[in-house]
Design a protein around this motif. Structure first.
Motif, PDB file in Angstrom:
ATOM      1  N   VAL A  52      30.395  40.109  58.147  1.00 21.27           N
ATOM      2  CA  VAL A  52      30.405  39.482  56.819  1.00 21.27           C
ATOM      3  C   VAL A  52      29.216  38.538  56.682  1.00 21.27           C
ATOM      4  CG1 VAL A  52      31.635  37.823  55.348  1.00 21.27           C
ATOM      5  CG2 VAL A  52      32.880  39.717  56.389  1.00 21.27           C
ATOM      6  N   ASN A  93      26.229  38.991  53.963  1.00 23.92           N
ATOM      7  CA  ASN A  93      25.926  37.893  53.037  1.00 23.92           C
ATOM      8  C   ASN A  93      24.474  37.446  53.185  1.00 23.92           C
ATOM      9  OD1 ASN A  93      28.330  37.618  51.576  1.00 23.92           O
ATOM     10  ND2 ASN A  93      29.283  36.477  53.240  1.00 23.92           N
ATOM     11  N   TYR A 135      26.190  44.898  49.083  1.00 24.17           N
ATOM     12  CA  TYR A 135      27.441  44.585  48.385  1.00 24.17           C
ATOM     13  C   TYR A 135      28.518  45.628  48.707  1.00 24.17           C
ATOM     14  CZ  TYR A 135      25.322  40.945  45.460  1.00 24.17           C
ATOM     15  OH  TYR A 135      24.724  39.806  45.006  1.00 24.17           O
ATOM     16  N   ALA A 138      32.036  45.076  50.441  1.00 27.30           N
ATOM     17  CA  ALA A 138      33.279  45.466  49.758  1.00 27.30           C
ATOM     18  C   ALA A 138      34.147  46.328  50.678  1.00 27.30           C
ATOM     19  CB  ALA A 138      32.955  46.225  48.476  1.00 27.30           C
ATOM     20  N   HIS A 184      35.746  44.124  53.397  1.00 23.89           N
ATOM     21  CA  HIS A 184      36.849  43.327  52.867  1.00 23.89           C
ATOM     22  C   HIS A 184      38.063  44.199  52.559  1.00 23.89           C
ATOM     23  CE1 HIS A 184      34.935  39.475  52.777  1.00 23.89           C
ATOM     24  NE2 HIS A 184      34.020  39.810  51.893  1.00 23.89           N
ATOM     25  N   ARG A 204      41.468  42.322  52.134  1.00 24.55           N
ATOM     26  CA  ARG A 204      41.038  41.180  51.317  1.00 24.55           C
ATOM     27  C   ARG A 204      40.555  41.763  49.988  1.00 24.55           C
ATOM     28  NH1 ARG A 204      38.816  39.791  56.536  1.00 24.55           N
ATOM     29  NH2 ARG A 204      36.838  40.695  55.899  1.00 24.55           N
ATOM     30  N   THR A 242      40.729  40.927  46.750  1.00 31.77           N
ATOM     31  CA  THR A 242      40.004  40.157  45.737  1.00 31.77           C
ATOM     32  C   THR A 242      38.520  40.077  46.092  1.00 31.77           C
ATOM     33  OG1 THR A 242      41.990  38.866  45.262  1.00 31.77           O
ATOM     34  CG2 THR A 242      39.889  37.943  44.536  1.00 31.77           C
ATOM     35  N   ALA A 243      38.221  39.788  47.349  1.00 31.19           N
ATOM     36  CA  ALA A 243      36.828  39.727  47.799  1.00 31.19           C
ATOM     37  C   ALA A 243      36.184  41.104  47.734  1.00 31.19           C
ATOM     38  CB  ALA A 243      36.757  39.167  49.214  1.00 31.19           C
ATOM     39  N   ALA A 244      36.943  42.135  48.073  1.00 31.78           N
ATOM     40  CA  ALA A 244      36.419  43.504  48.023  1.00 31.78           C
ATOM     41  C   ALA A 244      36.067  43.896  46.593  1.00 31.78           C
ATOM     42  CB  ALA A 244      37.438  44.471  48.609  1.00 31.78           C
ATOM     43  N   ASP A 287      35.384  41.898  44.105  1.00 32.02           N
ATOM     44  CA  ASP A 287      34.239  41.095  43.667  1.00 32.02           C
ATOM     45  C   ASP A 287      32.927  41.695  44.171  1.00 32.02           C
ATOM     46  OD1 ASP A 287      32.981  38.704  42.498  1.00 32.02           O
ATOM     47  OD2 ASP A 287      32.608  38.153  44.601  1.00 32.02           O
ATOM     48  N   ALA A 288      32.886  42.075  45.445  1.00 33.86           N
ATOM     49  CA  ALA A 288      31.664  42.648  46.007  1.00 33.86           C
ATOM     50  C   ALA A 288      31.329  43.986  45.350  1.00 33.86           C
ATOM     51  CB  ALA A 288      31.805  42.804  47.518  1.00 33.86           C
TER      52      ALA A 288
END
Length: 152
Positions: free
Chosen positions: A55, A59, A72, A76, A79, A84, A86-88, A90-91
């Motif tokens: 991660v 990043n 990204y 994703a 995650h 995860r 929500t993070a996935a 988002d990415a």
């Protein structure tokens, strides 16, 4: 000093990498970009099951190249694999946002899989539809379509 603030250390490392790249002639030398190196290292770490370090590498790649769709997407997937969501999501959305030609179906396929894993069939269908709009011939999208039983 034995402890360092991570953001300042990261900034120093980026500065040193940039200076080294400029000294070596920059991107014209044929060497991979620093962002590509972080992306590659992140993938190695995923294979070694070192998710937290992966991660950080993804990043870092995004910091160095904010237009990297692949960074990204890898983030994703990582995650999503760890649930995860929500993070996935988002990415994956960021990957879709930075796609310059809006022709790559992969960010939307990633979103569809993320939604499918969460049991969100309507959202998965919407994301899959966006992927098929970008590439109607996508074999992967058609297979995913069969999996989530989306009507053509």
């Amino acid at each position: 000093k034995y402890n360092f603030e991570e953001p300042k250390f990261r900034q120093l490392r980026m500065t040193l990498e940039r200076m080294a790249q400029e000294k070596d002639g920059g991107a014209s030398s044929g060497a991979p970009s620093p962002a590509a190196l972080h992306l590659s290292r992140g993938r190695e770490l995923v294979n070694q099951k070192q998710d937290a370090a992966a991660v950080r590498e993804f990043n870092e790649a995004i910091l160095l190249d904010p237009s990297s769709v692949q960074a990204y997407l890898d983030l994703a997937r990582l995650h999503a694999h760890a649930a995860r969501f929500t993070a996935a999501e988002d990415a994956a959305r960021r990957a879709a946002d930075v796609d310059p030609d809006k022709k790559d179906p992969e960010p939307y396929l990633a979103l569809a899989r993320i939604y499918q894993d969460q049991g969100k069939a309507d959202e998965a269908r919407t994301a899959l539809k966006a992927a098929l709009e970008r590439d109607p011939e996508s074999v992967v999208a058609r297979e995913l379509e069969r999996q989530i039983k989306v009507k053509p």
